[in-house]
Motif scaffolding. Structure first.
Motif, mmCIF file in Angstrom:
data_model
loop_
_atom_site.group_PDB
_atom_site.id
_atom_site.type_symbol
_atom_site.label_atom_id
_atom_site.label_comp_id
_atom_site.label_asym_id
_atom_site.label_seq_id
_atom_site.Cartn_x
_atom_site.Cartn_y
_atom_site.Cartn_z
ATOM 1 N N MET B 35 0.165 4.746 -26.408
ATOM 2 C CA MET B 35 -0.170 3.333 -26.136
ATOM 3 C C MET B 35 -1.577 3.225 -25.577
ATOM 4 S SD MET B 35 3.042 1.970 -23.936
ATOM 5 C CE MET B 35 4.550 1.386 -24.708
ATOM 6 N N GLU B 39 -1.656 -2.220 -24.172
ATOM 7 C CA GLU B 39 -0.308 -2.248 -24.761
ATOM 8 C C GLU B 39 0.742 -1.930 -23.703
ATOM 9 O OE1 GLU B 39 -1.424 -1.284 -29.433
ATOM 10 O OE2 GLU B 39 -1.048 0.392 -28.080
ATOM 11 N N PHE B 58 -4.733 -11.392 -18.296
ATOM 12 C CA PHE B 58 -5.936 -10.555 -18.396
ATOM 13 C C PHE B 58 -6.669 -10.933 -19.672
ATOM 14 C CE2 PHE B 58 -2.381 -8.189 -20.222
ATOM 15 C CZ PHE B 58 -2.867 -7.716 -21.430
ATOM 16 N N ASP B 59 -7.985 -10.869 -19.639
ATOM 17 C CA ASP B 59 -8.768 -11.186 -20.827
ATOM 18 C C ASP B 59 -8.770 -10.001 -21.781
ATOM 19 O OD1 ASP B 59 -9.797 -13.820 -20.847
ATOM 20 O OD2 ASP B 59 -11.122 -13.313 -19.173
ATOM 21 N N HIS B 60 -8.688 -10.286 -23.055
ATOM 22 C CA HIS B 60 -8.721 -9.251 -24.083
ATOM 23 C C HIS B 60 -8.854 -9.980 -25.396
ATOM 24 C CE1 HIS B 60 -4.696 -10.130 -25.811
ATOM 25 N NE2 HIS B 60 -4.567 -10.716 -24.653
ATOM 26 N N ASP B 61 -9.390 -9.342 -26.409
ATOM 27 C CA ASP B 61 -9.389 -9.986 -27.721
ATOM 28 C C ASP B 61 -9.405 -8.946 -28.838
ATOM 29 O OD1 ASP B 61 -9.049 -12.235 -29.233
ATOM 30 O OD2 ASP B 61 -11.142 -12.788 -29.316
ATOM 31 N N CYS B 62 -10.552 -8.295 -29.059
ATOM 32 C CA CYS B 62 -10.631 -7.423 -30.238
ATOM 33 C C CYS B 62 -9.801 -6.153 -30.078
ATOM 34 C CB CYS B 62 -12.082 -7.056 -30.538
ATOM 35 S SG CYS B 62 -12.760 -5.789 -29.455
ATOM 36 N N ARG B 63 -9.666 -5.684 -28.858
ATOM 37 C CA ARG B 63 -8.967 -4.424 -28.559
ATOM 38 C C ARG B 63 -9.562 -3.236 -29.320
ATOM 39 N NH1 ARG B 63 -2.774 -5.307 -26.613
ATOM 40 N NH2 ARG B 63 -3.164 -7.164 -25.364
ATOM 41 N N GLU B 64 -10.852 -3.348 -29.630
ATOM 42 C CA GLU B 64 -11.565 -2.234 -30.269
ATOM 43 C C GLU B 64 -12.789 -1.851 -29.458
ATOM 44 O OE1 GLU B 64 -12.686 -3.129 -34.276
ATOM 45 O OE2 GLU B 64 -10.681 -3.771 -34.843
ATOM 46 N N ILE B 66 -15.367 -3.765 -28.543
ATOM 47 C CA ILE B 66 -16.649 -4.319 -28.957
ATOM 48 C C ILE B 66 -16.857 -5.770 -28.507
ATOM 49 C CG2 ILE B 66 -15.893 -5.066 -31.268
ATOM 50 C CD1 ILE B 66 -19.256 -3.361 -30.567
ATOM 51 N N CYS B 67 -15.783 -6.538 -28.293
ATOM 52 C CA CYS B 67 -15.988 -7.960 -27.963
ATOM 53 C C CYS B 67 -16.377 -8.152 -26.509
ATOM 54 C CB CYS B 67 -14.763 -8.797 -28.321
ATOM 55 S SG CYS B 67 -13.360 -8.610 -27.202
ATOM 56 N N GLY B 68 -16.016 -7.195 -25.653
ATOM 57 C CA GLY B 68 -16.388 -7.289 -24.240
ATOM 58 C C GLY B 68 -15.493 -8.200 -23.424
ATOM 59 N N GLN B 89 -9.452 0.481 -24.984
ATOM 60 C CA GLN B 89 -9.508 1.723 -25.769
ATOM 61 C C GLN B 89 -9.019 2.925 -24.968
ATOM 62 O OE1 GLN B 89 -11.881 2.234 -29.156
ATOM 63 N NE2 GLN B 89 -10.176 0.825 -29.208
ATOM 64 N N HIS B 91 -6.371 5.206 -23.606
ATOM 65 C CA HIS B 91 -4.991 5.463 -23.993
ATOM 66 C C HIS B 91 -4.218 6.186 -22.899
ATOM 67 C CE1 HIS B 91 -6.127 3.717 -27.730
ATOM 68 N NE2 HIS B 91 -4.911 3.893 -28.229
#
Lengths: 644, 261
Positions: B35, B39, B58-64, B66-68, B89, B91
């Motif tokens: 996870m 997640e 909590f703030d989150h968006d792209c989960r990659e 890059i969006c910050g 990112q 884990h």
């Protein structure tokens, strides 16, 4: 169903003159009068951000909205690989005509030719604009711009900034937008979500929003509304989209009268990291640019569980190179995705669950050295290792296709105006340029073409001719819309059932992936069409939400979006069912070539389905009406795509 | 074999900037090593919802990465303190069974709390709006290859431009300084020929805005560089200081008449 031709409003004359013709025909707004017009832009990605900045530069009074906490975070930021432009800087025979041809062919002949030609023409201006903004594109030692190749093309026309091209292009647009915000020309509304469109006397005149921090529901009036709100890939729950990406703005506009075109045209991206577990919240893309130097393979024999390094060359199947010798690992995304699915269906998939194929860099590392591979893809390799715990410099990556982009969207004419006068739709949110399959590095191109160079002209043409009365948010239509939005919000907040929003979203997503994903058939789609209304009814009966309407409530945000996905999903299946052919990303298992060199490839039916399907909303639980825009191909002749 | 384990979380809960906050304790059970950290929090939130409680915001968006959007403190380290990694990112394979984790929002007077772990980073946007751009209206660009940029400088500019505006640098700094964020944009544009015409006014305006937002001063502790998920080097701060000094003392030509005729 009605068979009613939509007016695409394409200018007369040869294709290479159409955009010039239109620009000359347009009515102009006097520079001194522009500030009297208010324009609402929803979304701050490549399309929305560039449009808001460019219109403010022209002098319009712009209000821009985004759900993120800053316009810099729109999902365009996640695009990795690059942006196409017909610059022919590599002297390899590229031209506007070739980019146009590749894009129409790549889209499997389901895009509007005139729009695609204009896109190819404008591509060169985009690069110039972005360079001037200070976008740090990759360079050669002599200081000139570097290019790489990408799927679906045999020339090197892709400009890039490491593996973060979308980020850098978005930051360029964002900086231009912030310049206008600082100058007082754009009023920015971050953490604000559009929940309805207001139409007065048949024209779009404003939107209703919810402030995601205070919960306040507000009405905003304007002379025109622009939606640059992205795609709807999250209908599948698991996709490469950001978690917040949604269909709400376009879906609610659809319910107010904007036709929704080709909803079943969704793109599966071949190179994503495979699913690891049922808690998975999203899928991560590995840029398609990796296919330049990575070789895709699976074991020759089904059920081979040896480690990749233990499988000798002779027992590997580099199936793309074998089946498509001309394009090899660089075939378009839909072709590569289906080939991966086929290999896994044959039991030759790798990794846990057998849903994966190898993307192997050993040969490239041997040929170019690890340092060169690190320079080209270092950040992607690092990301892969962070997620999987495996080092791709030593073992091959495992990849599998995932939902990535939606070619369908709100129907627009040549001027990017929807079927509601005064409402324009740009970027991924519209349907216009990519047909049934988008080529890599074309989404960034389209978003910026629409936002920088098309919409700012065409919206002026509309405003110059729409001499409607000045309307403000005290108009009855706004009050009614606020009432409606408030009622739906209150209903959701009061829902104290047993299942979470996510559980409904996952259920819908899985169903959509099975029935309307990489391969579709009549039985599956028919079953899904029965099931989706049941899930929807269950959602409204049994969803659980925390109270708290006057504060940040992320469950409420998700609930509104999932409610819309539950309606859109049904339309997608319906569209997929009626489109009784295979084309691009829409692969109907009943329609494949059964013999000859192309055996097993998708089979289009140009006699019956050479049109864009635009759906008209008819009310809750009513069957939507189909309108057809016939597509004609005068310049790129209809042939079967051949990447062999 | 996938490893599963459980964790004890102490999470900062605060309804809004106006109300007081406190830590609340939760058990995260059945955490899989595959996870992501977010997640893991998703699963905790699903349990809270099932119990009729308010999930953790909590703030989150792209989960990659890059969006910050994402970012909070884990045991005092921004993004959990793994090199070049955002919290989305990170884990769970890096954690052990039974660990206790303290999750707090970015703490800075310039980043008011919105709710729980989410903060308002609007100050960053205002710093960019004050001068973090090249003034080039759409349509007025020359051909891309008419502006040659040496590869080494383009690469260095890209190192700075990689900033995702997450705010970890501010959160980790004992002075709550925004120097690394500001210097990254000053450096990116100042290194390129396109950025030269506005180089002086840019650095003066951005540093001025940064100070006005209430960020602290830089004392070169280097915490920002250590936690930056994009590994932006602190050397850009030195470059910004040099630019600022030069711009401050430089005699600037001032025409008597405007150009509007």
């Amino acid at each position: 169903m009605t068979l009613n031709a939509l007016n695409a409003n394409v200018p007369e004359g040869p294709i290479e003159k159409k955009w010039d013709t239109r620009r000359f025909e347009m009515k102009l707004v006097n520079p001194a009068n522009k500030r009297k017009y208010k324009v609402i832009v929803v979304g701050s990605g490549l399309a929305g951000g560039s449009a808001a900045a460019s219109m403010a530069e022209l002098g319009y009074d712009v209000d821009c909205f985004c759900y993120q906490d800053s316009p810099r975070r729109a999902h365009s930021i996640a695009a990795q690989g690059g942006i196409n432009a017909a610059k022919n800087y590599q002297n390899d025979g590229d031209s506007v005509w070739r980019l146009f041809y590749d894009t129409v062919k790549g889209g499997d002949y389901r895009a509007r030719e005139a729009n695609v030609y204009r896109l190819a023409q404008i591509s060169v201006n985009i690069i110039d604009q972005c360079v001037a903004q200070g976008v740090p594109f990759a360079r050669e030692y002599g200081g000139t711009l570097a290019n790489r190749s990408f799927g679906g093309a045999q020339v090197s026309r892709t400009f890039y900034a490491r593996g973060q091209t979308g980020q850098q292009l978005l930051l360029g647009a964002y900086q231009s937008l912030e310049r206008q915000i600082g100058a007082g020309k754009v009023k920015m509304h971050p953490r604000t979500e559009m929940l309805d469109l207001v139409v007065v006397d048949g024209r779009a005149r404003g939107i209703i929003t919810r402030d995601l921090v205070t919960g306040k529901i507000e009405a905003h009036a304007a002379d025109a509304v622009v939606l640059g709100t992205g795609g709807y890939g999250n209908v599948f729950y698991l996709s490469t989209n950001a978690k917040g990406c949604n269909t709400t703005a376009i879906w609610r506009a659809h319910k107010r009268g904007a036709h929704f075109a080709n909803p079943c045209f969704t793109q599966i991206h071949p190179t994503c990291i495979p699913v690891a577990g049922d808690y998975q919240s999203k899928l991560t893309l590995m840029s398609e640019s990796l296919r330049n130097d990575g070789r895709i393979w699976v074991p020759l024999k089904a059920g081979d569980t040896r480690k990749a390094s233990d499988i000798p060359e002779g027992e590997r199947d580099y199936y793309l190179e074998r089946r498509y010798p001309a394009f090899g690992n660089l075939v378009p995304r839909d072709v590569a995705s289906r080939a991966a699915k086929l290999a896994c269906d044959e039991g030759r998939g790798v990794g846990p669950g057998g849903r994966g194929v190898y993307l192997d860099f050993a040969e490239s590392i041997g040929r170019l050295g690890e340092a060169m591979i690190r320079e080209r893809y270092g950040n992607l390799f690092d990301m892969y290792e962070r997620i999987t715990g495996e080092n791709p410099y030593q073992v091959p990556m495992r990849i599998y296709p995932a939902i990535h982009y939606t070619m369908g969207g709100l129907w627009v004419d040549y001027d990017l105006m929807s079927t509601i006068p005064g409402m324009f739709v740009i970027g991924e949110a519209n349907f216009s340029d990519h047909g049934a399959n988008r080529l890599g590095a074309s989404a960034l191109m389209q978003g910026l073409a629409d936002g920088y160079f098309i919409l700012p002209y065409t919206i002026g043409n509309y405003l110059a001719q729409s001499k409607g009365p000045k309307i403000d948010a005290s108009h009855a239509a706004f009050k009614d819309a606020v009432k409606g939005v408030t009622a739906t919000t209150d209903k959701l907040l009061a829902s104290k059932g047993k299942r979470t929003v996510d559980s409904f979203h996952r259920e819908l997503g899985l169903l959509m992936w099975e029935a309307c994903g990489m391969a579709r058939n009549e039985a599956g789609l028919t079953a899904a069409l029965e099931k989706i209304p049941q899930i929807r009814a269950e959602f409204w009966k049994d969803v659980i939400l925390p109270s708290g309407g006057a504060e940040m409530n992320q469950e409420l945000e998700k609930a509104g979006r999932v409610a819309d996905f539950l309606e859109l999903g049904e339309l997608m299946c319906f569209d997929a069912l009626q489109r009784n052919e295979s084309c691009g990303g829409h692969f109907r298992e009943e329609h494949v070539e059964t013999e000859g060199a192309n055996k097993g490839e998708a089979k289009r039916d140009d006699d019956n389905y050479c049109y864009a399907a635009a759906w008209e909303y008819k009310g809750p639980d009513e069957r939507q009406a189909l309108h057809k825009e016939p597509l004609t191909f005068d310049n790129v002749h209809l042939t079967q795509r051949d990447y062999k | 074999m996938t490893r599963t384990f459980s964790l004890t979380l102490h999470v900062w809960r605060q309804k809004s900037a106006k109300q007081a906050g406190q830590f609340a304790k939760y058990i995260a059970a059945n955490v899989s090593e595959h996870m992501s950290f977010l997640e893991m929090l998703d699963v905790v939130n699903q349990d809270l919802l099932a119990k009729g409680e308010d999930p953790i915001a909590f703030d989150h968006d792209c989960r990659e990465g890059i969006c910050g959007s994402c970012g909070f403190m884990v045991n005092g380290d921004a993004h959990g303190g793994h090199r070049g990694t955002t919290i989305c990112q990170l884990h769970m394979r890096h954690f052990k069974d039974g660990e206790e984790l303290w999750l707090e929002p970015w703490r800075s007077a310039a980043f008011p709390i919105v709710k729980d772990l989410a903060v308002d980073r609007g100050a960053f946007d205002r710093i960019i709006a004050s001068g973090g751009f090249v003034s080039v209206p759409t349509g007025s660009a020359v051909d891309g290859n008419a502006i040659p940029v040496p590869k080494t400088e383009a690469d260095l500019a890209m190192d700075a431009a990689a900033c995702i505006g997450c705010g970890a640098c501010v959160a980790m700094c004992p002075n709550s300084a925004a120097q690394l964020f500001t210097a990254a944009k000053v450096g990116h544009l100042g290194l390129l020929p396109q950025g030269q015409p506005e180089r002086d006014r840019r650095v003066l305006a951005m540093v001025g805005q940064m100070t006005a937002e209430g960020f602290g001063h830089c004392t070169s502790t280097g915490e920002c560089e250590a936690v930056c998920p994009k590994e932006i080097p602190i050397a850009f701060i030195a470059r910004m200081n040099r630019d600022y000094l030069e711009a401050s003392v430089k005699e600037r030509p001032q025409a008597n008449r405007g150009g509007s005729g």
